[in-house]
Motif scaffolding. Structure first.
Motif, mmCIF file in Angstrom:
data_model
loop_
_atom_site.group_PDB
_atom_site.id
_atom_site.type_symbol
_atom_site.label_atom_id
_atom_site.label_comp_id
_atom_site.label_asym_id
_atom_site.label_seq_id
_atom_site.Cartn_x
_atom_site.Cartn_y
_atom_site.Cartn_z
ATOM 1 N N GLY A 39 0.824 -1.203 0.000
ATOM 2 C CA GLY A 39 0.000 0.000 0.000
ATOM 3 C C GLY A 39 0.857 1.252 0.000
ATOM 4 N N CYS A 40 1.397 1.582 1.160
ATOM 5 C CA CYS A 40 2.152 2.838 1.302
ATOM 6 C C CYS A 40 3.664 2.638 1.213
ATOM 7 N N GLY A 41 4.138 1.465 1.625
ATOM 8 C CA GLY A 41 5.579 1.231 1.654
ATOM 9 C C GLY A 41 6.285 1.934 2.788
ATOM 10 N N LYS A 42 5.520 2.514 3.711
ATOM 11 C CA LYS A 42 6.123 3.303 4.795
ATOM 12 C C LYS A 42 5.609 2.897 6.178
ATOM 13 N N ALA A 43 5.148 1.674 6.312
ATOM 14 C CA ALA A 43 4.652 1.175 7.603
ATOM 15 C C ALA A 43 3.474 1.974 8.131
ATOM 16 N N ALA A 44 2.695 2.578 7.234
ATOM 17 C CA ALA A 44 1.597 3.427 7.692
ATOM 18 C C ALA A 44 0.216 2.812 7.495
ATOM 19 N N CYS A 45 0.021 1.983 6.459
ATOM 20 C CA CYS A 45 -1.347 1.563 6.120
ATOM 21 C C CYS A 45 -1.707 0.167 6.592
ATOM 22 N N GLY A 46 -0.730 -0.704 6.750
ATOM 23 C CA GLY A 46 -0.993 -2.060 7.238
ATOM 24 C C GLY A 46 -1.377 -3.076 6.172
ATOM 25 N N ALA A 47 -1.430 -2.682 4.902
ATOM 26 C CA ALA A 47 -1.812 -3.636 3.847
ATOM 27 C C ALA A 47 -0.850 -4.821 3.778
ATOM 28 N N CYS A 48 0.377 -4.608 4.204
ATOM 29 C CA CYS A 48 1.431 -5.628 4.085
ATOM 30 C C CYS A 48 1.602 -6.460 5.352
ATOM 31 N N THR A 49 0.632 -6.386 6.265
ATOM 32 C CA THR A 49 0.786 -7.054 7.564
ATOM 33 C C THR A 49 0.819 -8.571 7.419
ATOM 34 N N VAL A 57 3.448 -7.822 11.856
ATOM 35 C CA VAL A 57 4.581 -7.011 11.387
ATOM 36 C C VAL A 57 4.227 -6.413 10.037
ATOM 37 N N ARG A 58 4.637 -5.183 9.810
ATOM 38 C CA ARG A 58 4.408 -4.530 8.512
ATOM 39 C C ARG A 58 5.605 -4.832 7.616
ATOM 40 N N SER A 59 5.393 -5.770 6.706
ATOM 41 C CA SER A 59 6.519 -6.379 5.999
ATOM 42 C C SER A 59 7.163 -5.466 4.965
HETATM 43 S S1 FES Z 1 2.492 -1.163 2.594
HETATM 44 FE FE1 FES Z 1 1.522 0.230 3.979
HETATM 45 S S2 FES Z 1 2.259 -0.456 5.929
HETATM 46 FE FE2 FES Z 1 3.328 -1.670 4.502
#
Ligand code: FES
Ligand code: FES
Length: 157
Positions: A39-49, A57-59
């Motif tokens: 999603g964001c690539g910055k540990a902000a949105c959680g899509a990568c959990t 973990v936000r991968s």
């Molecule tokens: S892609 Fe948004 S928190 Fe990882």
């Protein structure tokens, strides 16, 4: 360099040219597990959990080198159509997803919360499930989290 870890209970070794590559890229592009989203690539949105040793973990912001020796679980390893995890079952019952993009991340965050607390209050949910849904499915998700907690408690009886 080689990095060895378990993914959904299967022991694997991956070869990466940069040990600081985000785990998300390895999961999606090397292991071909596409349920975990960018999603964001910055540990902000959680899509990568995903889970590492049962912790959410936000991968996108977790270097693959830190996965060495760990147990990584993705949405594909949480459950399946025959044996859904209580969170997946509750999500189905409450018909939570809209576009669906954010949902694996929410389910992984919820599964990790329920391991620690199988009877979360609305405040616990607000404090722990801080992912972002662009479709604003938050109301249905809250209902599904309570339902998943109920199913989790029932499974322990
Ligand atoms: S892609 Fe948004 S928190 Fe990882
Ligand atoms: S269901 Fe579309 S972003 Fe959450």
């Amino acid at each position: 360099m080689n990095i060895s870890f378990k993914i959904n209970n299967e022991a694997i070794t991956v070869n990466v040219s940069d040990e600081n590559t985000p785990l998300l890229w390895v999961v999606r592009d090397v292991l071909n597990l596409k349920g975990t989203k960018f999603g964001c690539g910055k540990a902000a949105c959680g899509a990568c959990t995903l889970h590492i040793d049962d912790v959410a973990v936000r991968s996108c912001s977790y270097a693959v080198k830190f996965a060495e020796g760990k147990n990584v679980t993705t949405i594909e390893g949480l459950g399946d159509a025959e044996n859904p995890h209580p969170v997946q079952q509750a999500w189905i019952e409450e018909v939570v997803p809209q576009c669906g993009y954010c949902q694996p991340g929410f389910m992984m965050a919820t599964a990790a919360l329920l391991k620690e607390n199988d009877n979360p209050t609305d405040e616990d949910i607000d404090n722990n499930i801080i992912n972002i849904c662009r479709c604003a499915t938050y109301y249905r998700m809250r209902k599904a989290i309570h339902r998943a907690a109920e199913l989790t408690r029932e499974s322990k009886l």
